[in-house]
Structures are given as structure tokens and as C-alpha cells.
Scaffold this active site. Structure first.
Site, PDB file in Angstrom:
ATOM      1  N   SER A 106      31.548  19.764  -9.764  1.00  0.00           N
ATOM      2  CA  SER A 106      32.668  19.719 -10.705  1.00  0.00           C
ATOM      3  C   SER A 106      33.550  20.938 -10.539  1.00  0.00           C
ATOM      4  O   SER A 106      34.737  20.886 -10.833  1.00  0.00           O
ATOM      5  CB  SER A 106      32.165  19.738 -12.148  1.00  0.00           C
ATOM      6  N   HIS A 127      34.228  13.785  -6.210  1.00  0.00           N
ATOM      7  CA  HIS A 127      33.963  14.162  -7.606  1.00  0.00           C
ATOM      8  C   HIS A 127      34.112  12.955  -8.523  1.00  0.00           C
ATOM      9  O   HIS A 127      35.226  12.508  -8.807  1.00  0.00           O
ATOM     10  CB  HIS A 127      34.915  15.292  -8.034  1.00  0.00           C
ATOM     11  N   GLU A 139      37.849  12.142  -7.484  1.00  0.00           N
ATOM     12  CA  GLU A 139      38.673  13.133  -6.793  1.00  0.00           C
ATOM     13  C   GLU A 139      38.052  13.382  -5.413  1.00  0.00           C
ATOM     14  O   GLU A 139      36.868  13.757  -5.330  1.00  0.00           O
ATOM     15  CB  GLU A 139      38.724  14.444  -7.591  1.00  0.00           C
ATOM     16  N   ASN A 177      40.245  18.844 -14.298  1.00  0.00           N
ATOM     17  CA  ASN A 177      39.750  19.948 -15.126  1.00  0.00           C
ATOM     18  C   ASN A 177      40.747  21.103 -15.200  1.00  0.00           C
ATOM     19  O   ASN A 177      40.656  21.956 -16.072  1.00  0.00           O
ATOM     20  CB  ASN A 177      38.403  20.451 -14.608  1.00  0.00           C
TER      21      ASN A 177
HETATM   22  N1  LIG Z   1      27.229  15.560 -15.818  1.00  0.00           N
HETATM   23  C1  LIG Z   1      28.506  15.363 -15.590  1.00  0.00           C
HETATM   24  O1  LIG Z   1      29.273  14.939 -16.475  1.00  0.00           O
HETATM   25  C2  LIG Z   1      29.075  15.611 -14.219  1.00  0.00           C
HETATM   26  C3  LIG Z   1      30.313  15.055 -13.879  1.00  0.00           C
HETATM   27  C4  LIG Z   1      30.825  15.270 -12.605  1.00  0.00           C
HETATM   28  C5  LIG Z   1      30.117  16.039 -11.697  1.00  0.00           C
HETATM   29  N2  LIG Z   1      28.909  16.585 -12.050  1.00  0.00           N
HETATM   30  C6  LIG Z   1      28.211  17.389 -11.043  1.00  0.00           C
HETATM   31  O2  LIG Z   1      27.145  16.612 -10.512  1.00  0.00           O
HETATM   32  C7  LIG Z   1      26.052  17.459 -10.157  1.00  0.00           C
HETATM   33  C8  LIG Z   1      24.803  17.000 -10.902  1.00  0.00           C
HETATM   34  O3  LIG Z   1      25.047  17.029 -12.274  1.00  0.00           O
HETATM   35  P1  LIG Z   1      24.107  16.269 -13.323  1.00  0.00           P
HETATM   36  O4  LIG Z   1      24.724  16.398 -14.657  1.00  0.00           O
HETATM   37  O5  LIG Z   1      23.767  14.925 -12.817  1.00  0.00           O
HETATM   38  O6  LIG Z   1      22.823  17.219 -13.263  1.00  0.00           O
HETATM   39  P2  LIG Z   1      21.290  16.893 -13.628  1.00  0.00           P
HETATM   40  O7  LIG Z   1      20.667  18.198 -13.896  1.00  0.00           O
HETATM   41  O8  LIG Z   1      21.219  15.810 -14.637  1.00  0.00           O
HETATM   42  O9  LIG Z   1      20.716  16.286 -12.272  1.00  0.00           O
HETATM   43  C9  LIG Z   1      20.530  17.067 -11.129  1.00  0.00           C
HETATM   44  C10 LIG Z   1      19.333  16.510 -10.368  1.00  0.00           C
HETATM   45  O10 LIG Z   1      19.247  17.204  -9.130  1.00  0.00           O
HETATM   46  C11 LIG Z   1      17.888  17.489  -8.874  1.00  0.00           C
HETATM   47  N3  LIG Z   1      17.851  18.645  -7.977  1.00  0.00           N
HETATM   48  C12 LIG Z   1      18.093  19.947  -8.290  1.00  0.00           C
HETATM   49  N4  LIG Z   1      18.037  20.700  -7.180  1.00  0.00           N
HETATM   50  C13 LIG Z   1      17.763  19.875  -6.142  1.00  0.00           C
HETATM   51  C14 LIG Z   1      17.615  20.035  -4.749  1.00  0.00           C
HETATM   52  N5  LIG Z   1      17.740  21.237  -4.181  1.00  0.00           N
HETATM   53  N6  LIG Z   1      17.371  18.950  -3.982  1.00  0.00           N
HETATM   54  C15 LIG Z   1      17.256  17.728  -4.544  1.00  0.00           C
HETATM   55  N7  LIG Z   1      17.388  17.504  -5.862  1.00  0.00           N
HETATM   56  C16 LIG Z   1      17.652  18.557  -6.643  1.00  0.00           C
HETATM   57  C17 LIG Z   1      17.280  17.734 -10.221  1.00  0.00           C
HETATM   58  O11 LIG Z   1      15.888  17.517 -10.178  1.00  0.00           O
HETATM   59  C18 LIG Z   1      18.007  16.702 -11.088  1.00  0.00           C
HETATM   60  O12 LIG Z   1      17.309  15.477 -11.127  1.00  0.00           O
HETATM   61  C19 LIG Z   1      26.490  18.865 -10.495  1.00  0.00           C
HETATM   62  O13 LIG Z   1      27.072  19.460  -9.353  1.00  0.00           O
HETATM   63  C20 LIG Z   1      27.555  18.642 -11.561  1.00  0.00           C
HETATM   64  O14 LIG Z   1      28.484  19.686 -11.669  1.00  0.00           O
HETATM   65  C21 LIG Z   1      28.373  16.370 -13.290  1.00  0.00           C
END
Ligand SMILES: NC(=O)c1ccc[n+]([C@@H]2O[C@H](COP(=O)([O-])OP(=O)(O)OC[C@H]3O[C@@H](n4cnc5c(N)ncnc54)[C@H](O)[C@@H]3O)[C@@H](O)[C@H]2O)c1
Length: 494
Positions: A106, A127, A139, A177
Site C-alpha cells: 500500500s 495494488h 493501481e 492514498n
Molecule cells: N488490508 C488492506 O486493506 C490492504 C489493502 C491494500 C494492500 N494491502 C497490503 O497487502 C499486504 C498484506 O496485507 P494484509 O492486510 O493482507 O496483511 P495480513 O497480516 O492480514 O496478511 C499477511 C500474511 O502474510 C503472511 N506472511 C508474512 N510474512 C511472510 C513471508 N515472509 N512469506 C510468506 N508469508 C508471509 C502472514 O502470515 C499473513 O498471513 C501488505 O503489504 C498491505 O500493505 C493491504
């Protein structure tokens, strides 16, 4: 997010391998996605056969090695630069040199993630917005080293998945954002300055501006900790550009633990039995019009035409007159203008007309149900009632604000458009991509640049200039693109 993205790809016909560092997480995600497919089949959005085929395309990988023959890797792990770099570095040793890399980050620089790779040209951002299966926007983010053909392939892929992708460069906040910051910031400033309370500002943004949620409701939903963190990240990433200055008010909310819905308290109170005050709505003053003489509506601006139509439809015909200055209406002693970013008091001082009133922007003056209005400090009570009564006679609920510059919608939309214009001016995205981003990423009723064209760019320029004068802050500096288009007598979409 990873599960949502996997769901999209599997639904589109791809074989999808899921890997998560947490034992059992990938398998659990597959069960969850299969349940989603079944629910879609129950609702008739997929056939039972399609749902089962889509579920069958999902497999869990036991380790990273299991991804060796993937053509595209979409990373959605923890939001941490070193973790993301480490993962892609490991993958470089496993997958074919032709495989593409995408990150769902993000806020982290795609350029910085790529810097750790031997082949940074094959990495771009993809994204998604939450919830990924439902939100149309993606994005596609190009880092400095990303090859254009890689960004194009990811763009086409997102499109084939039924999404509406937009191209952007790897700059802080990408499009959405970044451009969205003023939606929260201007509302918090107006609240902090006592312009109106949160419920009134929200009501004006929804009922006058067509936003699905007001800024305070939305911040309460997002969580003030999360919203403040995003603002601080963008602000710091732009080397503390005052455009993005965070709000002390929000910092206090976070310090108090008033994080919004999730903590039971934010700008609104969500605790059981709590009552929240309704928006401030002026009481019926239409009777004052009877003694005030005829209403005159001036000129052919969109606001004036709508006012004429609404008064006529309500059985209160008005006189029409050529525009003399910028005023749109007059009744009794009251003279009414659409805000140009000056306070009513500033306009009254400039014109010598003590009974000056300003009304806010509306998305569509013909259908808006509420308008913010403010009067000059020296205006008398009779004129105040006449101005309110005039708008009420045309069917608007009226929220009387303290006399703050630009009221709420006009200053917010001008600042959203200014930020979007600056992104375009700096080569971050196109005019159309900025608007698509804001409509699909955060559900704005109209893209800010199309909205600026509809308002008229000279007016938007004036609003920003007047906000700049009123506050003396660099925050309101005008994007060179807006100046350029005004000087060329062109709209942003020309
Ligand atoms: N939550 C949102 O609204 C949102 C929106 C857009 C983008 N994002 C981006 O998406 C990404 C994930 O966000 P999320 O909210 O799903 O997070 P989350 O914490 O819910 O999920 C992340 C997952 O990645 C796993 N993980 C962590 N390190 C790892 C590794 N080295 N190898 C493999 N798996 C690994 C974790 O076990 C977890 O299951 C982030 O970069 C975040 O900024 C999130």
C-alpha cells in the site's frame, strides 16, 4: 488480501498456488475462498460447476520451492520493506527469469523493493483495494526500474480479471492514498475552527456532495490510528510537505484511544445506548420571505439556473436578472453568492454589502438536499433569515456554518482536484487515471478533475488562491497544471 487476490485469479481461470509463512494459513485461505465460491453459486452469480472448478484451481504450496513454475507471483505479505525484499530475492533463485513479480504494497516504494533484485525490471506494484474481490480498482505501480512491458502485462492481466486498472508511478500514496488526504484534512480543519460539528459536515458532504460517507463517519470506520498513520507516512514521504500536514485533532483522538467504531468511540459514539446529535439544520424561515419582496436570481451559472428551477417547482417564481457581479440571488437585504474561497465577511468588506451570504458547492444543485451557508459577521438578523428562507423555499435543508473560508465541499473538492492535478503534473498518472482511482478506490461520486472542470477551473483556482491568502500556508499552493489550463482557457479534460 492474499486470499482475495487468489480468489480473483482462480475465478478468472488461473491455476493458483498459495504460500504463507504461517503453517496452515494457505490451506485455511483455500477453504475460505471455496466457501466464497459456493456462496456466489447460491446467489446465482456462478454455476455450481464453475464454483467447483474455480475451487479446484487453488492449491497450497508447502514451501517457496513449490512456486518454481509460476508465471506471476503476487506478494501480499507483511508491510515491511526488508521482508518483501527478502521474499523476492529468495524467489529469484527459484522461479524462471521470465516470471513476473507483483507487490500489493500500500505504501512502500516499489522502486525500493526492486532495488534488492538482480532483475528489478520484472517487478511492479499491483495494488488491490479491500475487499479485493469486490473493489474494481487496481493501481499498477511502475518503479524506476520497471520495464514498461511488465506494467502493461500486469495492467492487461488485471483487466482480464474484471478489474479497472490504472497506471501510476511509484510515488508516496500512489494515486488514491495521496489524492484522498484532503477529504479528511479539510473536514478536520473546518471542525477544529468551529465551522460546524462533525455530523453537520458529514451531512453536507453526503446530501450536498453525493459522497457515500462523510469524512468523519469514514475516519471512524477506517480507524483513527490507521488513518493518521497513512497521513503521517505520506506527509513524511513527501519530506513534510505542508499539503499533507496531519491533524492535531486526529492525533488527540488517537491519544485518547478514540479510534472510531472499533473502540466504541470516535467522532461519533458507538457505545450501547449512546445517542449522537443530528446535523445542525436551520429552522424554517420561509415565512420571512413573504415580507421581503421578490426573490431575484442572477445570471446563468449552474447554481443560479438550478435555484430558479427549484423555486419555480416549489411554486415561488422569482425574477431573473443579468449577472452584475458574482451574486446568484438576492432577497430583501440578503445577497447570496456561491463561495469562491473567501469568507462572507471578506466579500462584504470588499463589496461594502454588509448582508452578504455564501453558499457551498453542490455536486448537483438541482438535486442536492442540503447546503452549507455562512453570513458575514456584520449581517443583520432579518437578512440572515431571508437568506436561509430563500434556500429553504428552493427545497434545501440549510446548515449554517461559522464563516470559514470555502465552507466545506468547495474547499474539499478544490483541494482534492489540486492534489490530483499535481499528480498528473508530476507524471504520476493521467487525468483519467486520477479520476478513475478516486471513483473506484474510494467511491467518490465524481472524479475530482472532472468535478473541477464542472465547477470551472478559474473558480477552483480562485478558491485555492483565497484559501492560501486566508491561511498563509503553502498547503494551498496551486498546482502549476491548474494555472496552465486556466491561462490556456482549457479544461483539464480538453
Ligand atoms: N488490508 C488492506 O486493506 C490492504 C489493502 C491494500 C494492500 N494491502 C497490503 O497487502 C499486504 C498484506 O496485507 P494484509 O492486510 O493482507 O496483511 P495480513 O497480516 O492480514 O496478511 C499477511 C500474511 O502474510 C503472511 N506472511 C508474512 N510474512 C511472510 C513471508 N515472509 N512469506 C510468506 N508469508 C508471509 C502472514 O502470515 C499473513 O498471513 C501488505 O503489504 C498491505 O500493505 C493491504
Amino acid at each position: 488480501m492474499g486470499a482475495g487476490i487468489a480468489q480473483i485469479a482462480a475465478a478468472a481461470g488461473h491455476e493458483v498456488l498459495l504460500f504463507d509463512a504461517r503453517e496452515g494459513a494457505a490451506e485455511k485461505a483455500i477453504v475460505g475462498i471455496a466457501a466464497q465460491f459456493s456462496r456466489l453459486a447460491e446467489k446465482g452469480k456462478l454455476s455450481a460447476a464453475e464454483a467447483s472448478a474455480a475451487s479446484g484451481r487453488l492449491k497450497a504450496a508447502r514451501d517457496l520451492q513449490g512456486l518454481f513454475d509460476a508465471g506471476l507471483i503476487v506478494e501480499a505479505i507483511v508491510e515491511n520493506l526488508e521482508a518483501k525484499q527478502g521474499l523476492f530475492r529468495s524467489l529469484e533463485a527459484i522461479v524462471a527469469p521470465t516470471a513476473l513479480f507483483a507487490t500489493n504494497t500500500s505504501a512502500i516504494s516499489v522502486t525500493a523493493i526492486g532495488a534488492a533484485l538482480t532483475q528489478p525490471e520484472r517487478l511492479a506494484g499491483l495494488h488491490f483495494f479491500n475487499p479485493a474481490p469486490l473493489m474494481a480498482l487496481v493501481e499498477v505501480v511502475s518503479g524506476l526500474a520497471t520495464t514498461p512491458s511488465v506494467a502493461e502485462t500486469l495492467y492487461d492481466t488485471a483487466k482480464a480479471w474484471g478489474k479497472s486498472p490504472v497506471h501510476t508511478t511509484s510515488t508516496p500514496g500512489f494515486i488514491v492514498n495521496r489524492v484522498a488526504r484532503p477529504f479528511y484534512a479539510e473536514a478536520q480543519r473546518v471542525l477544529q475552527e468551529g465551522g460546524a460539528d462533525a455530523a453537520t459536515i458529514d451531512a453536507c458532504c453526503k446530501e450536498g456532495g453525493g459522497f457515500r460517507m462523510g469524512p468523519f463517519e469514514l475516519m471512524d470506520l477506517i480507524g483513527h490510528d490507521v488513518n493518521l498513520a497513512v497521513t503521517k507516512t505520506v506527509w513524511a514521504a513527501y519530506f513534510h510537505d505542508p499539503r499533507f500536514l496531519p491533524s492535531l485533532l486526529q492525533q488527540e483522538m488517537v491519544a485518547a484511544g478514540f479510534l472510531g467504531r472499533k473502540s466504541g468511540r470516535g467522532f461519533y459514539d458507538y457505545r450501547p445506548d449512546a445517542t449522537n446529535p443530528p446535523p445542525n439544520t436551520a429552522s424554517d424561515a420561509r415565512a420571512t420571505l413573504d415580507a421581503a419582496g421578490p426573490v431575484t436570481v442572477f445570471g446563468q451559472s449552474i447554481a443560479a439556473q438550478a435555484l430558479r428551477e427549484r423555486l419555480t417547482a416549489a411554486g415561488r417564481p422569482c425574477l431573473s436578472a443579468e449577472a452584475t457581479d458574482d451574486r446568484i440571488a438576492q432577497v430583501g437585504e440578503a445577497v447570496v453568492y456561491v463561495t469562491d474561497g473567501r469568507t462572507a465577511s471578506h466579500r462584504a468588506f470588499a463589496s461594502g454589502l454588509a448582508n452578504t451570504f455564501v453558499i457551498d458547492l453542490a455536486l448537483d444543485y438541482r438535486t442536492a438536499s442540503r447546503l452549507a451557508m455562512a453570513g458575514a459577521e456584520g449581517a443583520n438578523e432579518a437578512a440572515r433569515s431571508q437568506a436561509v428562507g430563500l434556500l429553504q423555499a428552493a427545497g434545501f435543508a440549510v446548515s449554517v456554518f461559522r464563516d470559514v473560508p470555502g465552507l466545506i465541499l468547495m474547499r474539499t473538492v478544490a483541494m482534492l482536484a489540486n492534489e490530483a492535478a499535481d499528480a498528473v503534473n508530476q507524471g504520476v498518472c493521467t487525468v483519467a487515471a486520477a479520476d478513475t482511482g478516486m471513483r473506484l478506490g474510494v467511491n467518490y461520486p465524481l472524479g475530482p478533475l472532472a468535478w473541477a472542470d464542472a465547477i470551472g477551473l478559474p473558480r477552483v483556482r480562485d478558491v485555492l488562491a483565497h484559501l492560501g491568502q486566508a491561511y498563509g500556508e503553502d498547503r494551498y499552493r496551486i498546482s502549476p497544471l491548474i494555472h496552465q489550463r486556466v491561462f490556456a482557457k482549457k479544461a483539464l479534460y480538453d
